[in-house]
Write an enzyme that holds these catalytic residues in place. Structure first.
Site, PDB file in Angstrom:
ATOM      1  N   GLU A 196     -14.532   3.891  21.427  1.00 10.69           N
ATOM      2  CA  GLU A 196     -15.462   2.981  22.127  1.00 10.69           C
ATOM      3  C   GLU A 196     -14.848   2.343  23.377  1.00 10.69           C
ATOM      4  OE1 GLU A 196     -16.834   0.328  19.011  1.00 10.69           O
ATOM      5  OE2 GLU A 196     -17.489   1.999  17.757  1.00 10.69           O
ATOM      6  N   GLU A 213     -19.680   9.819  12.657  1.00  8.38           N
ATOM      7  CA  GLU A 213     -20.051   8.636  11.849  1.00  8.38           C
ATOM      8  C   GLU A 213     -21.555   8.627  11.558  1.00  8.38           C
ATOM      9  OE1 GLU A 213     -18.541   4.962  13.575  1.00  8.38           O
ATOM     10  OE2 GLU A 213     -16.669   5.913  14.151  1.00  8.38           O
ATOM     11  N   ASP A 232     -25.160   8.225  10.379  1.00  9.31           N
ATOM     12  CA  ASP A 232     -26.092   7.553   9.465  1.00  9.31           C
ATOM     13  C   ASP A 232     -27.408   7.381  10.196  1.00  9.31           C
ATOM     14  OD1 ASP A 232     -25.661   5.098  10.985  1.00  9.31           O
ATOM     15  OD2 ASP A 232     -23.911   4.728   9.749  1.00  9.31           O
ATOM     16  N   HIS A 264     -24.755   6.900  15.006  1.00  7.73           N
ATOM     17  CA  HIS A 264     -25.442   5.885  14.197  1.00  7.73           C
ATOM     18  C   HIS A 264     -26.853   5.802  14.791  1.00  7.73           C
ATOM     19  CE1 HIS A 264     -21.699   4.665  12.355  1.00  7.73           C
ATOM     20  NE2 HIS A 264     -21.161   4.507  13.539  1.00  7.73           N
ATOM     21  N   ASN A 289     -13.594   8.941  20.805  1.00  6.88           N
ATOM     22  CA  ASN A 289     -14.790   8.740  19.983  1.00  6.88           C
ATOM     23  C   ASN A 289     -15.636   7.601  20.556  1.00  6.88           C
ATOM     24  OD1 ASN A 289     -16.153   9.343  17.439  1.00  6.88           O
ATOM     25  ND2 ASN A 289     -15.429   7.363  16.677  1.00  6.88           N
TER      26      ASN A 289
HETATM   27  O1  9MR Z   1     -18.139   0.472   8.646  1.00  8.69           O
HETATM   28  C1  9MR Z   1     -17.256  -0.423   9.241  1.00  8.69           C
HETATM   29  C2  9MR Z   1     -17.499  -1.822   8.700  1.00  8.69           C
HETATM   30  O2  9MR Z   1     -17.137  -1.881   7.333  1.00  8.69           O
HETATM   31  C3  9MR Z   1     -16.716  -2.844   9.513  1.00  8.69           C
HETATM   32  O3  9MR Z   1     -17.046  -4.141   9.060  1.00  8.69           O
HETATM   33  C4  9MR Z   1     -17.055  -2.677  10.975  1.00  8.69           C
HETATM   34  C5  9MR Z   1     -16.320  -3.670  11.862  1.00  8.69           C
HETATM   35  O4  9MR Z   1     -16.659  -3.466  13.188  1.00  8.69           O
HETATM   36  O5  9MR Z   1     -16.706  -1.366  11.383  1.00  8.69           O
HETATM   37  C6  9MR Z   1     -17.480  -0.399  10.746  1.00  8.69           C
HETATM   38  O6  9MR Z   1     -17.174   0.878  11.246  1.00  8.69           O
HETATM   39  C7  9MR Z   1     -17.411   1.105  12.648  1.00  8.69           C
HETATM   40  C8  9MR Z   1     -16.447   2.181  13.092  1.00  8.69           C
HETATM   41  O7  9MR Z   1     -15.127   1.840  12.785  1.00  8.69           O
HETATM   42  C9  9MR Z   1     -16.589   2.434  14.587  1.00  8.69           C
HETATM   43  N1  9MR Z   1     -17.940   2.748  14.926  1.00  8.69           N
HETATM   44  C10 9MR Z   1     -18.954   1.825  14.461  1.00  8.69           C
HETATM   45  C11 9MR Z   1     -18.816   1.625  12.945  1.00  8.69           C
HETATM   46  C12 9MR Z   1     -19.915   0.736  12.425  1.00  8.69           C
HETATM   47  O8  9MR Z   1     -19.802  -0.549  12.962  1.00  8.69           O
END
Ligand code: 9MR
Length: 339
Positions: free
Chosen positions: A148, A256, A258, A226, A189
């Site tokens: 990101e 990732e 969903d 997402h 990513n």
């Molecule tokens: O799924 C992850 C969640 O448990 C955390 O609280 C969150 C914190 O930002 O991060 C989530 O995973 C993220 C991933 O690492 C990067 N892309 C977005 C995902 C969803 O927020």
């Protein structure tokens, strides 16, 4: 027993085995398709959960424990125990691993968030990558070296790494990773980067093209995906995007996935969600993406409701960890696919 009866018995057993329902992992392995999921430490501990992982996935990624907040909470303390268990579990079960992630603006420990000095930031960045990839040399298939780095306006995000080191932190991260473990595929990513012709999609592409032109050692890109059930997949823009990265000599992973639904769930919304999941999977297969990874399998532990109020039911297994109809359809799509 006479030979004839042995023969009949053997044919029966073989026939039975070949008709027995195959697990998703068996199907994915047979198609040489990397189908995975983000996991939490407890998924590996509970026998039912770990069996579910063994039956369904051939690539795993840590949802949180390899983020620096957890992995390196202070400069001198490393939390290796959970990642070690994940690596061991994957090896034991013949699964590959994605790494997530070294360089991010989020989920960093205070000692990183408080960095101000460029030399110190550089040494922390390089040391982190070196320590992880030395410990796990040869064990990860792909690694999200940076995550990101582009913000929603399409410019380099003003993260702690950007503020302290400047934009060259990306080059340095990739070069350090390549030197530490030449065998792992190095990935950039991001989210909302999947479509050609969008502000973020094009900004992401231009950044990657510049990295490739300058011979920064990047192997592929990750589209997080997402996405929303209510937004059909723009197949043309997705395929065009995959193609232009391939033209740069890079792989593409769906990292990732969903598909969230605006609650309440209705049969129509579920049908729309199925179409999105199946379109993404079909395109991934046809475009030979490097890996297709779900961001969690069950609605029980979903990150979605906490982030997108009013949305949910985003994952292919329900709150009781039973596969939804969409999952059976995904399995069929994969099983029917002819490479
Ligand atoms: O799924 C992850 C969640 O448990 C955390 O609280 C969150 C914190 O930002 O991060 C989530 O995973 C993220 C991933 O690492 C990067 N892309 C977005 C995902 C969803 O927020």
């Amino acid at each position: 027993m006479k030979t004839k009866y042995w023969f009949i018995l053997a044919v029966g057993v073989i026939g039975f085995l070949s008709c027995a329902p195959k697990s998703m992992k068996t199907v994915a392995d047979s198609k040489q398709f990397l189908f995975g999921v983000a996991v939490r430490p407890s998924d590996l501990l509970d026998p039912k959960d770990s069996k579910l992982l063994q039956d369904n996935f051939n690539i795993l990624v840590a949802e949180n424990i390899m983020k620096l907040q957890y992995l390196r909470p202070t400069e001198s303390f490393w939390n290796w125990s959970d990642p070690d268990k994940l690596v061991e579990f994957a090896q034991k079960n013949n699964m590959k691993l994605r790494g997530h992630t070294f360089v991010w603006h989020n989920q960093n420990p205070p000692f990183i968030n408080n960095l101000t000095d460029k030399e110190k930031a550089l040494s922390v960045l390089q040391d982190t990558i070196n320590q992880v990839l030395t410990r796990y040399k040869g064990k990860f298939y792909e690694y999200d070296v940076c995550n990101e780095v582009i913000d929603d306006n399409g410019i380099l995000r003003n993260s702690v790494w950007m503020k302290t080191i400047g934009s060259e932190y990306i080059d340095i991260a990739f070069k350090t990773a390549r030197e530490a473990d030449p065998s792992v595929k190095l990935i950039l990513n991001d989210y909302n980067n999947e479509y050609a012709g969008t502000t973020k999609g094009d900004a992401f592409y231009n950044l990657v093209k510049d990295l490739v032109t300058r011979k920064v050692p990047i192997d592929g890109v990750g589209f997080q995906l997402h996405v929303l059930a209510e937004q059909p997949v723009n197949e043309k823009a997705l395929r065009a995007n995959i193609q232009r990265f391939r033209d740069l000599g890079l792989s593409v992973s769906f990292t990732e996935v969903d598909v969230r639904i605006k609650l309440p769930v209705t049969p129509e919304k579920e049908a729309a969600q199925q179409k999105v999941y199946l379109d993404l999977l079909r395109i991934a297969l046809e475009e030979k993406v490097s890996s297709f990874v779900l961001w969690g399998y069950t609605d029980l532990y979903s990150w979605i409701p906490g982030t997108f109020a009013g949305y949910g039911s985003a994952h292919p297994f329900d709150r009781n960890k039973a596969p939804k109809p969409v999952y059976e359809l995904m399995k069929k799509t994969l099983a029917d696919y002819k490479r």
